[in-house]
Design a protein around this motif. Sequence first.
Motif, PDB file in Angstrom:
ATOM      1  N   LEU A  43     -22.553  51.522 -10.095  1.00  0.00           N
ATOM      2  CA  LEU A  43     -23.453  51.875 -11.445  1.00  0.00           C
ATOM      3  C   LEU A  43     -25.090  50.872 -11.189  1.00  0.00           C
ATOM      4  CD1 LEU A  43     -20.050  50.525 -13.513  1.00  0.00           C
ATOM      5  CD2 LEU A  43     -21.312  52.665 -13.514  1.00  0.00           C
ATOM      6  N   ASN A  44     -24.936  50.280 -10.042  1.00  0.00           N
ATOM      7  CA  ASN A  44     -25.937  49.732 -10.099  1.00  0.00           C
ATOM      8  C   ASN A  44     -26.960  49.490  -9.787  1.00  0.00           C
ATOM      9  OD1 ASN A  44     -26.595  47.155  -6.960  1.00  0.00           O
ATOM     10  ND2 ASN A  44     -26.580  46.944  -9.060  1.00  0.00           N
ATOM     11  N   ALA A  45     -26.831  51.065  -8.473  1.00  0.00           N
ATOM     12  CA  ALA A  45     -27.781  51.691  -8.260  1.00  0.00           C
ATOM     13  C   ALA A  45     -28.646  52.860  -9.136  1.00  0.00           C
ATOM     14  CB  ALA A  45     -27.534  53.002  -6.629  1.00  0.00           C
ATOM     15  N   TYR A  46     -28.575  52.621 -10.327  1.00  0.00           N
ATOM     16  CA  TYR A  46     -29.293  53.694 -11.317  1.00  0.00           C
ATOM     17  C   TYR A  46     -29.416  52.339 -13.157  1.00  0.00           C
ATOM     18  CZ  TYR A  46     -27.716  57.632  -8.664  1.00  0.00           C
ATOM     19  OH  TYR A  46     -27.548  58.794  -7.609  1.00  0.00           O
ATOM     20  N   ASP A  47     -29.864  53.507 -13.289  1.00  0.00           N
ATOM     21  CA  ASP A  47     -30.632  52.999 -14.849  1.00  0.00           C
ATOM     22  C   ASP A  47     -29.777  53.908 -15.102  1.00  0.00           C
ATOM     23  OD1 ASP A  47     -32.023  50.261 -13.600  1.00  0.00           O
ATOM     24  OD2 ASP A  47     -34.145  51.264 -13.938  1.00  0.00           O
ATOM     25  N   TRP A  48     -28.795  53.456 -16.459  1.00  0.00           N
ATOM     26  CA  TRP A  48     -28.259  54.546 -17.247  1.00  0.00           C
ATOM     27  C   TRP A  48     -29.221  55.144 -18.570  1.00  0.00           C
ATOM     28  CZ3 TRP A  48     -25.125  57.623 -14.360  1.00  0.00           C
ATOM     29  CH2 TRP A  48     -24.695  56.689 -13.154  1.00  0.00           C
ATOM     30  N   HIS A  49     -29.197  56.197 -18.967  1.00  0.00           N
ATOM     31  CA  HIS A  49     -30.081  56.476 -20.205  1.00  0.00           C
ATOM     32  C   HIS A  49     -29.273  57.339 -21.108  1.00  0.00           C
ATOM     33  CE1 HIS A  49     -34.137  55.671 -18.397  1.00  0.00           C
ATOM     34  NE2 HIS A  49     -33.544  55.436 -17.830  1.00  0.00           N
ATOM     35  N   LEU A  50     -28.691  56.796 -22.321  1.00  0.00           N
ATOM     36  CA  LEU A  50     -28.614  57.592 -23.330  1.00  0.00           C
ATOM     37  C   LEU A  50     -29.463  57.848 -24.384  1.00  0.00           C
ATOM     38  CD1 LEU A  50     -25.967  58.703 -24.580  1.00  0.00           C
ATOM     39  CD2 LEU A  50     -25.366  56.216 -25.787  1.00  0.00           C
ATOM     40  N   ASP A  51     -30.040  59.198 -24.634  1.00  0.00           N
ATOM     41  CA  ASP A  51     -30.750  59.502 -26.090  1.00  0.00           C
ATOM     42  C   ASP A  51     -30.098  59.586 -26.805  1.00  0.00           C
ATOM     43  OD1 ASP A  51     -32.630  60.848 -27.699  1.00  0.00           O
ATOM     44  OD2 ASP A  51     -32.541  62.463 -26.754  1.00  0.00           O
ATOM     45  N   THR A  52     -30.572  58.486 -28.301  1.00  0.00           N
ATOM     46  CA  THR A  52     -29.882  58.417 -29.571  1.00  0.00           C
ATOM     47  C   THR A  52     -30.847  58.464 -30.721  1.00  0.00           C
ATOM     48  OG1 THR A  52     -30.801  56.014 -30.001  1.00  0.00           O
ATOM     49  CG2 THR A  52     -28.099  56.219 -28.983  1.00  0.00           C
ATOM     50  N   GLY A  53     -31.454  58.789 -30.631  1.00  0.00           N
ATOM     51  CA  GLY A  53     -32.640  59.968 -31.457  1.00  0.00           C
ATOM     52  C   GLY A  53     -33.422  59.019 -31.554  1.00  0.00           C
ATOM     53  N   ALA A  54     -33.680  57.765 -31.085  1.00  0.00           N
ATOM     54  CA  ALA A  54     -34.732  56.184 -31.693  1.00  0.00           C
ATOM     55  C   ALA A  54     -35.917  56.764 -30.348  1.00  0.00           C
ATOM     56  CB  ALA A  54     -34.043  55.208 -31.437  1.00  0.00           C
ATOM     57  N   SER A  55     -36.827  56.465 -30.753  1.00  0.00           N
ATOM     58  CA  SER A  55     -37.706  56.009 -30.062  1.00  0.00           C
ATOM     59  C   SER A  55     -37.774  56.396 -28.711  1.00  0.00           C
ATOM     60  CB  SER A  55     -39.105  55.075 -30.692  1.00  0.00           C
ATOM     61  OG  SER A  55     -39.367  54.158 -30.412  1.00  0.00           O
ATOM     62  N   LYS A  56     -36.354  55.090 -28.276  1.00  0.00           N
ATOM     63  CA  LYS A  56     -36.753  55.308 -26.490  1.00  0.00           C
ATOM     64  C   LYS A  56     -35.593  55.699 -26.737  1.00  0.00           C
ATOM     65  CE  LYS A  56     -40.928  51.327 -26.316  1.00  0.00           C
ATOM     66  NZ  LYS A  56     -40.877  49.646 -25.660  1.00  0.00           N
ATOM     67  N   HIS A  57     -35.060  55.468 -25.394  1.00  0.00           N
ATOM     68  CA  HIS A  57     -33.625  55.405 -24.957  1.00  0.00           C
ATOM     69  C   HIS A  57     -32.400  54.004 -24.813  1.00  0.00           C
ATOM     70  CE1 HIS A  57     -34.286  59.441 -22.709  1.00  0.00           C
ATOM     71  NE2 HIS A  57     -34.265  59.592 -24.191  1.00  0.00           N
ATOM     72  N   MET A  58     -32.116  53.439 -24.920  1.00  0.00           N
ATOM     73  CA  MET A  58     -30.707  52.853 -25.016  1.00  0.00           C
ATOM     74  C   MET A  58     -30.574  52.942 -23.260  1.00  0.00           C
ATOM     75  SD  MET A  58     -26.621  52.066 -25.969  1.00  0.00           S
ATOM     76  CE  MET A  58     -27.179  52.590 -27.708  1.00  0.00           C
ATOM     77  N   VAL A  59     -30.698  51.849 -22.859  1.00  0.00           N
ATOM     78  CA  VAL A  59     -30.716  52.139 -20.739  1.00  0.00           C
ATOM     79  C   VAL A  59     -29.725  50.598 -21.004  1.00  0.00           C
ATOM     80  CG1 VAL A  59     -32.096  51.835 -19.371  1.00  0.00           C
ATOM     81  CG2 VAL A  59     -33.654  52.236 -21.055  1.00  0.00           C
ATOM     82  N   LEU A  60     -28.960  50.950 -19.893  1.00  0.00           N
ATOM     83  CA  LEU A  60     -28.172  49.874 -19.561  1.00  0.00           C
ATOM     84  C   LEU A  60     -28.591  50.405 -17.934  1.00  0.00           C
ATOM     85  CD1 LEU A  60     -24.356  51.734 -20.485  1.00  0.00           C
ATOM     86  CD2 LEU A  60     -25.624  50.372 -21.799  1.00  0.00           C
ATOM     87  N   LYS A  61     -27.726  48.579 -17.264  1.00  0.00           N
ATOM     88  CA  LYS A  61     -28.660  47.944 -16.238  1.00  0.00           C
ATOM     89  C   LYS A  61     -27.969  47.109 -15.321  1.00  0.00           C
ATOM     90  CE  LYS A  61     -34.353  48.930 -16.991  1.00  0.00           C
ATOM     91  NZ  LYS A  61     -35.345  48.215 -15.998  1.00  0.00           N
ATOM     92  N   PHE A  62     -26.806  47.490 -14.738  1.00  0.00           N
ATOM     93  CA  PHE A  62     -26.157  46.621 -13.844  1.00  0.00           C
ATOM     94  C   PHE A  62     -26.674  46.236 -12.342  1.00  0.00           C
ATOM     95  CE2 PHE A  62     -24.181  49.816 -16.280  1.00  0.00           C
ATOM     96  CZ  PHE A  62     -22.947  49.760 -16.793  1.00  0.00           C
ATOM     97  N   ASP A  63     -26.320  44.402 -12.549  1.00  0.00           N
ATOM     98  CA  ASP A  63     -27.207  44.113 -11.063  1.00  0.00           C
ATOM     99  C   ASP A  63     -25.959  43.771 -10.115  1.00  0.00           C
ATOM    100  OD1 ASP A  63     -25.838  41.993 -11.783  1.00  0.00           O
ATOM    101  OD2 ASP A  63     -27.449  40.510 -12.557  1.00  0.00           O
ATOM    102  N   ASN A  64     -25.872  43.597  -9.695  1.00  0.00           N
ATOM    103  CA  ASN A  64     -24.772  42.996  -7.819  1.00  0.00           C
ATOM    104  C   ASN A  64     -24.722  41.287  -8.375  1.00  0.00           C
ATOM    105  OD1 ASN A  64     -27.079  41.639  -7.205  1.00  0.00           O
ATOM    106  ND2 ASN A  64     -27.776  43.179  -5.641  1.00  0.00           N
ATOM    107  N   GLU A  65     -24.743  41.218  -8.990  1.00  0.00           N
ATOM    108  CA  GLU A  65     -23.989  39.789  -9.223  1.00  0.00           C
ATOM    109  C   GLU A  65     -23.105  39.745 -10.872  1.00  0.00           C
ATOM    110  OE1 GLU A  65     -27.356  36.987  -9.313  1.00  0.00           O
ATOM    111  OE2 GLU A  65     -28.047  36.992  -7.064  1.00  0.00           O
ATOM    112  N   GLY A  66     -22.624  40.880 -11.149  1.00  0.00           N
ATOM    113  CA  GLY A  66     -21.933  41.101 -12.414  1.00  0.00           C
ATOM    114  C   GLY A  66     -22.137  40.259 -13.768  1.00  0.00           C
ATOM    115  N   ARG A  67     -23.860  40.547 -14.085  1.00  0.00           N
ATOM    116  CA  ARG A  67     -24.808  40.995 -15.452  1.00  0.00           C
ATOM    117  C   ARG A  67     -25.046  41.372 -15.487  1.00  0.00           C
ATOM    118  NH1 ARG A  67     -23.103  36.885 -17.898  1.00  0.00           N
ATOM    119  NH2 ARG A  67     -24.608  36.870 -19.504  1.00  0.00           N
TER     120      ARG A  67
END
Length: 257
Positions: A43-67
């Motif tokens: 999870l920490n090694a990637y940025d995770w993209h979801l196409d919801t039909g909006a002008s920009k993707h929803m993007v999840l980012k997980f750091d290695n400090e638990g945030r």
Amino acid sequence: MKIKYLILALLPLGLAACQSSDMQTFGDNVVTILQQQNPSKTLNAYDWHLDTGASKHMVLKFDNEGRFSVSTTCNTLGGSWKVESNQLVVGQLMSTMIGCNDQAMQQEKLAGQLFEQKAIPLFLDVKDANAPTLTLMSSNGQRYVFTGKMTPETKYQGQAETIFLEISPQTKSCTGVAAQTCLQVKEIKYNEQGLKTYQDQNWSLFYDTIEGYTHSPNERQIIRVKRYTIKNPAADQSKYAYVYDMAVEREAIKGSL
């Protein structure tokens, strides 16, 4: 900037019961994948993209400090995270509060509903390391499939050096491995007071590319760039990779707009 707190709700017991069969099937698939890897590191090694039909993707980012953070077209949500028993366990969410249009609000509402759960069943598929998928299941059984994009730290296997470049509005023809068009740049250093010093008063040809940066002939820009050292570059390859971080200054060229 105002901060709002989203109070997380427990999944209703009745809803969980009626979905037990679906959840069991989902969980069995999760075990098969997660037994083969460390899901937190993935999870920490990637940025995770979801196409919801909006002008920009929803993007999840997980750091290695638990945030973790959830970037939408308008606002950004965030909180704590960990993986336990094949579930993404999140803490209390916080969010910026910027006024958004209707489409952006729908995307933000989806993010809030998905991450208001304390424990979200997840399915992580890394058969394709260049485009892994992360599937999260909402409380109503809806599945959302995010596609992973390697973070630069993962791609280049190291941390970056931060540099600042002033970019000329004018490019120039140049010859590297082959004929190409080069940016003209000046490297800048900032002291602790934020005062800048030019390393060179003359423009230098920049033969590399800056990932994520789009040049404008109508603007003078100072940008912040992350510079990564490439391990074992090819003979005709630069030893550095450059990734655009943010614009520090932007100035329209008189008469260009």
